[in-house]
Write an enzyme that holds these catalytic residues in place. Structure first.
Site, mmCIF file in Angstrom:
data_model
loop_
_atom_site.group_PDB
_atom_site.id
_atom_site.type_symbol
_atom_site.label_atom_id
_atom_site.label_comp_id
_atom_site.label_asym_id
_atom_site.label_seq_id
_atom_site.Cartn_x
_atom_site.Cartn_y
_atom_site.Cartn_z
ATOM 1 N N ALA A 238 0.733 -1.133 0.234
ATOM 2 C CA ALA A 238 -0.196 0.685 0.111
ATOM 3 C C ALA A 238 1.047 1.192 -0.433
ATOM 4 C CB ALA A 238 -0.635 0.237 0.883
ATOM 5 N N ARG A 239 1.632 1.298 1.208
ATOM 6 C CA ARG A 239 2.732 2.738 1.524
ATOM 7 C C ARG A 239 3.163 2.619 2.649
ATOM 8 N NH1 ARG A 239 1.142 4.021 -3.217
ATOM 9 N NH2 ARG A 239 -0.440 5.998 -3.813
ATOM 10 N N GLU A 268 10.664 6.549 -0.485
ATOM 11 C CA GLU A 268 10.923 5.300 -1.990
ATOM 12 C C GLU A 268 11.458 6.440 -3.239
ATOM 13 O OE1 GLU A 268 7.411 2.917 -1.902
ATOM 14 O OE2 GLU A 268 7.259 3.899 -4.458
ATOM 15 N N HIS A 286 8.201 -1.545 -5.719
ATOM 16 C CA HIS A 286 6.283 -0.179 -6.062
ATOM 17 C C HIS A 286 6.426 -1.231 -7.618
ATOM 18 C CE1 HIS A 286 4.339 3.109 -4.583
ATOM 19 N NE2 HIS A 286 3.175 2.332 -5.515
ATOM 20 N N GLY A 288 2.964 -2.658 -8.192
ATOM 21 C CA GLY A 288 1.535 -3.022 -7.232
ATOM 22 C C GLY A 288 0.806 -3.258 -8.860
ATOM 23 N N SER A 289 1.004 -2.072 -8.890
ATOM 24 C CA SER A 289 -0.044 -1.785 -10.658
ATOM 25 C C SER A 289 1.173 -2.420 -11.992
ATOM 26 C CB SER A 289 -0.712 -0.460 -10.593
ATOM 27 O OG SER A 289 0.367 0.619 -10.366
#
Ligand code: DGY
Length: 320
Positions: A238-239, A268, A286, A288-289
């Site tokens: 998420a974060r 980051e 990172h 995720g998407s």
């Protein structure tokens, strides 16, 4: 008639750049250079729309320096913690984002982290690549079974619910913590906890899916890590700000946390050096998407929103 100017801070997927170039006087970033603030504001001059992403930091000073005619900032992300919304609002600049279209991809990545961490995939991959693997052994890299475990989801929003759906295929019992209990149709059988202690005690695998803001900052701290079952698996897609890194590193060193999988980091692309020293943490950049389909969908959703704002309409993906 002159077309509106759209400035993109980063290179975009080809289909999205083609759409932007078709509809706008598009100022793209073919080398994908990460601009310093002064360069970014200089290149954005005359822009009606700025397309940014989570690796940009649009703080109040930068937003104040953006061109006078700027009407909309679109971010290729569902999260907008990198944009000072107050500063944008003060200037009357709309902000649009990309909800929904990345939920499945991000949940997939969270599940990948759960499996990779618990089954020691990072260590195994490094072993094979290093040429030091000497063959099958009864005690080589023993991890933990994921199937049938209790999964705690902190934040049962769009991504959290996709993860819960995937977890059902692994026969996991899903527990969740959120600001309020969800209606039954959204809960989908997940077990609600109205306090951290009971939620964390149930979380053999803990996956974080809350937004990054001042309320959730360092939510997973030493006190809460102590409430997890010993040896729990902790995952964050998420974060990075949700985790107190020092506390998680201490938990991993002591064995209170058995394994961790991280895709996001506080500050980051800097990564706390303590993580790099630990073999039982899977570290991703990172992602995720990061699928072709999802990034195209995100690009189209954000352009839809920018189009709508510039046409004087209220976009469905308006943040503020
Ligand atoms: C988001 O959309 O906020 C993600 O972090 C990008 O993958």
């Amino acid at each position: 008639m002159a077309r509106p100017v759209l400035f993109s801070t980063r290179r975009l997927p080809p289909a999205i750049e083609a759409r932007a170039a078709r509809d706008y006087d598009a100022r793209l970033n073919p080398t994908d250079k990460q601009y310093a603030d002064a360069e970014l504001t200089r290149l954005a001059q005359d822009a009606d729309a700025v397309l940014c992403c989570p690796s940009d930091r649009l703080d109040a000073a930068l937003i104040r320096a953006l061109p006078a005619g700027l009407k909309v900032i679109g971010t290729i992300s569902v999260g907008y913690d990198h944009i000072d919304l107050e500063a944008a609002r003060a200037r009357g600049i709309a902000v649009v984002h990309t909800p929904d279209v990345l939920s499945v991809a991000t949940a997939e990545l969270a599940f990948l982290l759960i499996l990779a961490a618990a089954r020691r995939a990072g260590e195994g991959e490094r072993l094979v690549r290093s040429g030091r693997w000497t063959g099958w052994a009864p005690t080589l890299l023993l991890g933990e079974r994921v199937s049938g475990k209790r999964l705690g989801i902190f934040g049962l929003g769009r991504v959290g619910r996709e993860l819960a759906r995937m977890a059902a295929a692994f026969n996991m019992e899903v527990h969740y913590r959120d600001v309020a209990r969800l209606p039954a149709e959204l809960e989908g059988g997940a077990i609600w906890h109205d306090d951290d202690a009971s939620f964390l005690a149930a979380s053999e695998v803990l996956s974080l899916h809350a937004p990054g803001d001042h309320i959730t900052r360092k939510w997973l701290n030493a006190d809460r890590i102590a409430m997890l079952p010993r040896g729990a698996v902790v995952v964050n897609a998420a974060r990075g700000t949700l985790i107190d890194d020092e506390a998680l590193i201490a938990g991993l060193r002591s064995g209170q946390v058995g394994f961790a999988g991280l895709d996001v980091y506080d500050g980051e692309p800097a990564v706390h050096p303590g993580y790099r020293a630990l073999e039982h943490v899977v570290l991703l950049p990172h992602l995720g998407s990061a699928t072709v389909e999802t990034r195209d969908d995100m690009g189209n959703v954000v352009l839809d929103g920018i189009d709508a704002v510039l046409a004087g309409q209220r976009p469905a993906n308006l943040v503020s």
